[in-house]
Motif scaffolding. Structure first.
Motif, PDB file in Angstrom:
ATOM      1  N   ILE A 175      20.785  35.489 -13.209  1.00 32.28           N
ATOM      2  CA  ILE A 175      21.343  34.878 -11.996  1.00 32.28           C
ATOM      3  C   ILE A 175      20.729  35.515 -10.757  1.00 32.28           C
ATOM      4  N   ALA A 176      20.591  36.834 -10.768  1.00 29.99           N
ATOM      5  CA  ALA A 176      20.050  37.537  -9.598  1.00 29.99           C
ATOM      6  C   ALA A 176      18.624  37.105  -9.298  1.00 29.99           C
ATOM      7  N   ALA A 181      14.890  33.850  -5.944  1.00 33.78           N
ATOM      8  CA  ALA A 181      13.830  32.846  -5.826  1.00 33.78           C
ATOM      9  C   ALA A 181      14.312  31.575  -5.144  1.00 33.78           C
ATOM     10  N   GLY A 182      15.537  31.599  -4.614  1.00 33.21           N
ATOM     11  CA  GLY A 182      16.069  30.447  -3.895  1.00 33.21           C
ATOM     12  C   GLY A 182      16.637  29.365  -4.787  1.00 33.21           C
ATOM     13  N   GLY A 183      16.839  29.667  -6.074  1.00 34.35           N
ATOM     14  CA  GLY A 183      17.290  28.650  -7.016  1.00 34.35           C
ATOM     15  C   GLY A 183      18.784  28.610  -7.222  1.00 34.35           C
ATOM     16  N   LEU A 184      19.230  27.539  -7.868  1.00 38.68           N
ATOM     17  CA  LEU A 184      20.616  27.399  -8.295  1.00 38.68           C
ATOM     18  C   LEU A 184      20.745  27.837  -9.747  1.00 38.68           C
ATOM     19  N   GLY A 211      27.208  34.965  -8.739  1.00 39.91           N
ATOM     20  CA  GLY A 211      26.326  33.992  -8.110  1.00 39.91           C
ATOM     21  C   GLY A 211      26.130  32.707  -8.880  1.00 39.91           C
ATOM     22  N   LEU A 212      26.889  32.478  -9.956  1.00 39.50           N
ATOM     23  CA  LEU A 212      26.774  31.205 -10.675  1.00 39.50           C
ATOM     24  C   LEU A 212      27.101  30.057  -9.729  1.00 39.50           C
TER      25      LEU A 212
END
Length: 280
Positions: A175-176, A181-184, A211-212
Motif C-alpha cells: 500500500i505504501a 507512486a500516486g496510485g490507488l 491507506g487502502l
C-alpha cells in the motif's frame, strides 16, 4: 457501457498478449480496461499502443500478492506512475524472488523424476515474468499431469511435492509503495479470502488507516449478497468500488472478460477512482 479493471496477460500468467486483450475488449465494446498482471507493469505500454485510435482507455494497473498478519490477500493498484523508482524497485525484487523459486521447483521436480529445463520454461513464458502456471503447462505437455489443476494439487500448490515459497510484501509495504507512486490501493475479490465476509470489518479497521482506497465489489464469483455487503462496507469506510473479470485466457476455460453475461462493472466507477487519485 462497462469496464474491466482486472485482467491478466502473457506478461504474468495470462494466455493472451496485451494486444489480444485490447482486441477482445474492443469487440466487447468496453470503455476502459486495466491489465493487472501479477507483480509487473510491463504489459501497460504494449496495451496502450494496441489501443491507440480505439475508443478504449487502458488504465495502469497491477496485482500484488501480500501478507497481512498471516493472512494472504491480493492488493490491486491503479492509476500509479509506472516510472516511480520505489515501485519499480519493489517489482524487480519480487521478480527476482519468482526466478529463485522457479529454480527450486525445477530442482525438486527433477528429484521426483520430472525433468524440466530452464530453457523450456523460457520458451513457454515468452514474455514477461515466469511463474508456476508456466511450469504447470509444461507438466501437462509432458504428460506428468492430466490437468492444470492437477499440476497445482500434486506438485506446485502449497503442500505439493515440488512446492517452494517466495518472499511477498506485507500489505502495509504494498500500500505504501502504491500510494507513493500516486496510485490507488484496492482489496481484490474479498469473498475469495473471506467467504462469509465476517472478517472484513476487522481487516478494514487496520487497512484503511494504512491507506487502502477501495474494494473490488464486481467480480464473477461474488454472490449478490456478498456484493451488497462489500458495497455497504465501502460506503461505511469511505472507499471506492472497482470490479473486473480476473480474466486469464485459456488457463481458465469458459471464462471471458467483463460484459455480456459475465460480470458487469459500471462505467462511472473509473471516474470516481480518478477523482480520488486527483484529490491526493
Amino acid at each position: 457501457m462497462a469496464l474491466d479493471l482486472h485482467i491478466h496477460s502473457t506478461f504474468s500468467d495470462g494466455t493472451m498478449s496485451p494486444a489480444e486483450v485490447v482486441g477482445l475488449a474492443s469487440r466487447k465494446r468496453l470503455t476502459a480496461i486495466a491489465l493487472t498482471d501479477h507483480d509487473t507493469i510491463d504489459g501497460f505500454v504494449p496495451a496502450q499502443q494496441a489501443a491507440a485510435g480505439l475508443p478504449l482507455e487502458v488504465v495502469a494497473g497491477l496485482e500484488f500478492s501480500v501478507l497481512h498478519q498471516g493472512t494472504s490477500m491480493h492488493i490491486l493498484g491503479y492509476l500509479m506512475d509506472i516510472g516511480h523508482s520505489d515501485l519499480n524497485r519493489m517489482l524487480a525484487d519480487l521478480q527476482k524472488g519468482r526466478q529463485e523459486r522457479n529454480a527450486k521447483i525445477l530442482e525438486r521436480l527433477r528429484a521426483l523424476g520430472v525433468s524440466i529445463e530452464e530453457d523450456e520454461l523460457r520458451q513457454v513464458s515468452v514474455t514477461g515474468q515466469t511463474g508456476r502456471p508456466h511450469i504447470a503447462r509444461l507438466l501437462l505437455a509432458k504428460g506428468a499431469v492430466g490437468t492444470m489443476l492437477q499440476a497445482f494439487e500434486k506438485y506446485l500448490g502449497r503442500g505439493g511435492l515440488a512446492y517452494a515459497s517466495r518472499p511477498v510484501p506485507t500489505a502495509e509495504d504494498a500500500i505504501a509503495v502504491l500510494r507513493a507512486a500516486g496510485g490507488l490501493c484496492v482489496m481484490a475479490h474479498p469473498q475469495q479470502m473471506d467467504p462469509d465476509l465476517s472478517r472484513l470489518p476487522a481487516l478494514l479497521d487496520i487497512l484503511v488507516p494504512m491507506g487502502l482506497d477501495g474494494l473490488e465489489a464486481y467480480y464473477p464469483t461474488h454472490s449478490s449478497k456478498a456484493r451488497r455487503k462489500i458495497i455497504a462496507a465501502a460506503e461505511h469506510y469511505g472507499l471506492v468500488l472497482t470490479g473486473g473479470s480476473d480474466f486469464h485466457g485459456d488457463i481458465r476455460p469458459g471464462t471471458t472478460i467483463a460484459g455480456g453475461r459475465n460480470v458487469h462493472v459500471p462505467e462511472e466507477l473509473l471516474r470516481i477512482m480518478k477523482d480520488r487519485a486527483a484529490a491526493r
